[in-house]
Design an enzyme around this catalytic site. Sequence first.
Site, short mmCIF file in Angstrom:
data_model
loop_
_atom_site.label_atom_id
_atom_site.label_comp_id
_atom_site.label_asym_id
_atom_site.label_seq_id
_atom_site.Cartn_x
_atom_site.Cartn_y
_atom_site.Cartn_z
N ARG A 1 4.87 11.18 -2.73
CA ARG A 1 4.77 10.61 -1.26
C ARG A 1 5.87 11.23 -0.25
O ARG A 1 6.86 10.54 -0.57
CB ARG A 1 4.33 9.30 -1.11
CG ARG A 1 4.11 8.62 0.20
CD ARG A 1 4.15 7.12 0.26
NE ARG A 1 3.91 6.70 1.53
CZ ARG A 1 4.16 5.52 2.03
NH1 ARG A 1 4.70 4.61 1.31
NH2 ARG A 1 3.90 5.31 3.21
N TYR B 1 11.12 9.05 1.32
CA TYR B 1 10.93 7.85 0.07
C TYR B 1 11.66 8.40 -1.14
O TYR B 1 11.79 7.54 -1.76
CB TYR B 1 9.51 7.42 0.03
CG TYR B 1 8.87 6.84 1.26
CD1 TYR B 1 9.43 5.69 2.02
CD2 TYR B 1 7.76 7.44 1.78
CE1 TYR B 1 9.00 5.23 3.04
CE2 TYR B 1 7.23 6.94 2.90
CZ TYR B 1 7.73 5.92 3.52
OH TYR B 1 7.22 5.40 4.70
N GLU C 1 12.77 -9.39 2.17
CA GLU C 1 11.86 -8.14 2.46
C GLU C 1 12.82 -7.04 2.41
O GLU C 1 13.90 -6.97 2.75
CB GLU C 1 11.61 -8.27 4.08
CG GLU C 1 10.81 -6.81 4.53
CD GLU C 1 10.57 -7.05 6.17
OE1 GLU C 1 10.56 -8.44 6.56
OE2 GLU C 1 10.78 -5.89 6.91
N ASN D 1 8.33 -5.45 -0.80
CA ASN D 1 8.15 -4.26 0.10
C ASN D 1 6.63 -4.21 0.25
O ASN D 1 5.96 -3.89 -0.52
CB ASN D 1 8.48 -2.85 -0.54
CG ASN D 1 8.54 -1.71 0.11
OD1 ASN D 1 7.86 -1.76 1.57
ND2 ASN D 1 9.15 -0.46 -0.12
N PRO E 1 0.80 -1.26 0.03
CA PRO E 1 -0.12 -0.09 -0.07
C PRO E 1 0.76 1.08 -0.02
O PRO E 1 1.77 1.50 0.67
CB PRO E 1 -0.84 -0.26 1.20
CG PRO E 1 -0.16 -1.27 2.08
CD PRO E 1 0.49 -2.07 1.21
N ASN E 2 0.21 2.27 -0.77
CA ASN E 2 0.77 3.74 -0.86
C ASN E 2 2.13 3.67 -1.83
O ASN E 2 2.61 4.79 -2.02
CB ASN E 2 1.01 4.43 0.57
CG ASN E 2 -0.07 4.32 1.39
OD1 ASN E 2 -1.32 4.78 0.77
ND2 ASN E 2 -0.02 3.53 2.41
N HIS F 1 4.03 -4.46 9.01
CA HIS F 1 3.97 -4.38 10.55
C HIS F 1 2.80 -4.96 11.13
O HIS F 1 2.31 -4.88 12.20
CB HIS F 1 4.21 -2.94 10.87
CG HIS F 1 5.26 -2.02 10.02
ND1 HIS F 1 6.51 -2.55 10.04
CD2 HIS F 1 5.14 -1.24 9.27
CE1 HIS F 1 7.36 -1.86 9.52
NE2 HIS F 1 6.62 -0.76 8.68
N ALA G 1 3.12 -0.64 5.02
CA ALA G 1 2.64 -0.87 6.39
C ALA G 1 2.06 -2.20 6.66
O ALA G 1 2.22 -2.44 7.77
CB ALA G 1 1.52 0.34 6.34
N HIS H 1 12.92 -2.32 2.35
CA HIS H 1 12.26 -1.09 2.48
C HIS H 1 13.28 0.02 1.96
O HIS H 1 14.51 0.04 2.12
CB HIS H 1 11.92 -0.71 4.07
CG HIS H 1 10.98 -1.84 4.43
ND1 HIS H 1 9.67 -1.88 4.41
CD2 HIS H 1 11.52 -2.97 5.29
CE1 HIS H 1 9.31 -2.99 4.95
NE2 HIS H 1 10.19 -3.76 5.59
N ARG I 1 13.02 4.80 12.53
CA ARG I 1 11.68 5.61 12.82
C ARG I 1 10.84 5.20 13.70
O ARG I 1 11.26 4.79 14.51
CB ARG I 1 10.84 5.30 11.15
CG ARG I 1 11.78 5.53 10.13
CD ARG I 1 11.08 5.53 8.82
NE ARG I 1 10.02 6.39 8.72
CZ ARG I 1 9.01 6.06 7.78
NH1 ARG I 1 9.11 5.07 6.93
NH2 ARG I 1 7.85 6.74 7.59
C1 DQA Z 1 8.11 1.31 3.92
C2 DQA Z 1 8.31 1.35 5.16
C3 DQA Z 1 6.95 1.18 5.88
O1 DQA Z 1 6.93 1.38 7.34
C4 DQA Z 1 5.93 2.01 5.46
O2 DQA Z 1 4.66 1.83 5.88
C5 DQA Z 1 5.84 2.16 3.76
C6 DQA Z 1 7.05 2.26 3.20
C7 DQA Z 1 9.69 1.73 3.30
O3 DQA Z 1 9.57 1.17 2.01
O4 DQA Z 1 10.33 2.54 3.71
O5 DQA Z 1 4.99 2.19 3.19
O6 DQA Z 1 7.95 -0.16 3.51
#
Ligand code: DQA
Length: 146
Positions: A17, A22, A97, A73, A9-10, A79, A76, A99, A106
Amino acid sequence: MHVLLLNGPNLNLLGQREPGIYGQSSLADIEAELAREAKQESVQLDCFQSNFEGALVDRIHQAMGVSAGILINAGAYTHTSIAIRDALAGVAIPYVELHLSNTHAREEFRHHSFLAERAVGVICGFGPASYSLALKGLLSHLRRNA
Ligand code: DQA
């Protein structure tokens, strides 16, 4: 050899964003660069992004018998999602995994990952380069265990 790149997501908003966290690259930029790097390694990269947990679970199931490895990736969902953890365990495909940000530097709720325990490895904090590093790590693992 097929490798599946999953983004949660996102991550479709990358480039717009929170660029201070990022970066400026769009997801399309990152996918194109990684597909180029994969091709140099004779690997076909299949890319999928969704904002929906169930769609990610379905896509993981579809990788069975097709993908030799997964780069994920999960945003969220990293978590929160036991469903994605169980899907990855269920298909038994090695995964890395990753990020963009250093999740350990963070908020505390980002320090725990439901996916990390069963991952081949975890890469975080290198911005878009996290994707390249994760691909290198996954391929070296797959080749060592071939
Ligand atoms: C993320 C880190 C996550 O905590 C966050 O919710 C994201 C992006 C990253 O790529 O740094 O959406 O996965």
